[in-house]
Structures are given as C-alpha cells and as structure tokens.
Design a protein around this motif. Structure first.
Motif, PDB file in Angstrom:
ATOM      1  N   THR A 104      20.288  36.345  10.511  1.00  0.00           N
ATOM      2  CA  THR A 104      19.744  35.372   9.570  1.00  0.00           C
ATOM      3  C   THR A 104      18.502  34.717  10.143  1.00  0.00           C
ATOM      4  N   SER A 105      17.591  34.326   9.277  1.00  0.00           N
ATOM      5  CA  SER A 105      16.360  33.658   9.706  1.00  0.00           C
ATOM      6  C   SER A 105      16.672  32.190   9.965  1.00  0.00           C
ATOM      7  N   SER A 106      17.417  31.940  11.052  1.00  0.00           N
ATOM      8  CA  SER A 106      17.865  30.592  11.385  1.00  0.00           C
ATOM      9  C   SER A 106      18.114  30.533  12.889  1.00  0.00           C
ATOM     10  N   ASP A 197      13.609  37.702  16.461  1.00  0.00           N
ATOM     11  CA  ASP A 197      12.771  37.500  15.282  1.00  0.00           C
ATOM     12  C   ASP A 197      13.476  36.523  14.346  1.00  0.00           C
ATOM     13  N   VAL A 198      13.071  35.258  14.387  1.00  0.00           N
ATOM     14  CA  VAL A 198      13.769  34.231  13.610  1.00  0.00           C
ATOM     15  C   VAL A 198      13.466  34.323  12.118  1.00  0.00           C
ATOM     16  N   THR A 199      12.560  35.231  11.725  1.00  0.00           N
ATOM     17  CA  THR A 199      12.260  35.393  10.302  1.00  0.00           C
ATOM     18  C   THR A 199      13.021  36.557   9.688  1.00  0.00           C
ATOM     19  N   ASP A 201      15.978  38.988   8.221  1.00  0.00           N
ATOM     20  CA  ASP A 201      17.260  39.061   7.530  1.00  0.00           C
ATOM     21  C   ASP A 201      17.632  40.536   7.467  1.00  0.00           C
TER      22      ASP A 201
END
Length: 228
Positions: A104-106, A197-199, A201
């Motif tokens: 997840t982007s989190s 990669d925090v962006t 999904d």
C-alpha cells in the motif's frame, strides 16, 4: 511464415553452504550466485561458476521470464573436469501456507501485517512473490520483510519497535525470501512485507513454509476512537 516463437528463458545459479547439497530445494537457504539473463531462443547457454569452499555447492535453476509456463526441457552439462550433479526436488515434508495481500502507498506501520505463531522451535521460510507489472509502471518493485518481536501479537504501531532483522533490506526480484530460525520463546512475531516505493499499490503472495507446525494470520489495526 513467422517461424517458431520461443518463450524468454534463462538459467539462474544459486549456491548454499554445506556438503553435500541438500536433497530438497528451499530458496531461503540459498543465495543468488549468478542472475539469469533471459533469451527467446531454442537453446540458452550459461557458464556455471565453480563453487568456492565457502559456497559449498551451486544449483542451476532453469526458468522462463513469464510465470506459469509448463513445458519439457533438456539440461546438458559439459565440463573439462569431473563433476557430480543430481536433481533437487521441492520437499513434500514442508507445510505451506499461502497469504494474498497487497503493498500500500502508506507508511510501514500502515501496511498489512501478519502474526506468525508456533508452539515449538521452528525454522520458517518466508517467500514473497510479486506481480511483474505494477500499476502505473512496468517492472518489479524493490521489496523486503520487516519482522518484529511481538509477544502480544498486536498491531505494530512504531518502526522503532524491536525488529528481528535489524536492517531492512530490499531486493528487486519477483521473488524474495527470508529464513527465520526461532525458539519457542521468540513467538509470536509480526511479519510485514514492504517496499521502498511508498507510492506503489501492488498485489503479492506470501508463502510460509516450515517442517514444524506454524500459523500465520492477519493482524487488524486498532479501531480508531469514536468521534463524539
């Protein structure tokens, strides 16, 4: 006539310590000696690197670039010096549990978490498989595992909590692995598949293999307090 089209295929070389080589194949016990280069040809050639005394032995793993391709092949070895070779088989004595989830982007603490438990000492192999195509880009992500000691089995809320693997490492492979050798007193631990990669999904499959009886289940985040 467009001719015959072949799947992209290659030969990966992995090695492990110990003599002789084990009769079964567990990726968590091995390290990549030479990464495969894939070609769409009928014949693919690779030069196997002789194992050092530290490496112990080398295994050759034929594979296709596209997953889930099943077909027959012939593997030929030639050498100017005598050598021994035998097939490695996926051991039927391992218990395997599959878990499907998604990056997840989190932040790390907000990623899906899983509690790993056992009532005995256990060697556990974690294998993380990700899709080849990630939403918004082509290719694969740099991924890894964060593993926390978690005696209460609750949701990890801080990356400062005590981790089993002190340094988080990311690898850009479609499949990465980790081996945990844990005493009964070490359980439960929390496993968090993660990416740098925090962006991103992207979906993944987590395989948990052990010869001992282990259980893995999702850990739900705490319920936020109700708004007055």
């Amino acid at each position: 006539d467009k001719g015959i089209e072949y799947e992209l295929m290659g030969l990966t070389q992995v090695g492990g310590c110990g003599e002789p080589a084990p009769p079964d194949f567990i990726v968590g016990e091995m390290k990549v000696v030479d990464k495969a280069v894939f070609y769409n040809k009928r014949e693919v050639v690779a030069i196997a690197k002789p194992p050092s005394e530290k490496d112990g032995w080398v295994a050759i793993v034929p594979s296709t670039r596209t997953p889930n391709i099943c077909t027959d092949f012939t593997l030929t070895f030639t050498s100017a010096k005598p050598f021994e070779a035998h097939p490695l088989h996926w051991s039927p004595t391992y218990n395997e549990v599959l878990v499907k989830s998604a990056f997840t982007s989190s932040p790390l603490e907000s990623s899906p978490q899983f509690s790993l438990t056992s009532s005995e000492d256990a060697t556990v192999h974690l294998i993380l498989r990700q899709a080849d195509v990630v939403k918004g880009c082509m290719g694969i992500l740099y991924v890894g595992f964060a593993v926390y000691r978690n005696s209460e089995g609750v949701h990890v809320e801080s990356s400062r909590d005590l981790r089993v693997n002190e340094k988080l490492k990311y690898s850009s492979y479609a499949m990465v692995s980790m081996t945990l050798r844990l005493k009964k007193k070490d359980f439960p631990v929390t496993v968090i598949p993660t990416t740098d990669d925090v962006t991103a999904d992207a979906e993944y499959t987590l395989s948990v293999l052990s010869k001992e009886a282990v259980e893995i289940k999702p850990v739900s985040p705490p319920t936020p307090p109700a708004t007055p």
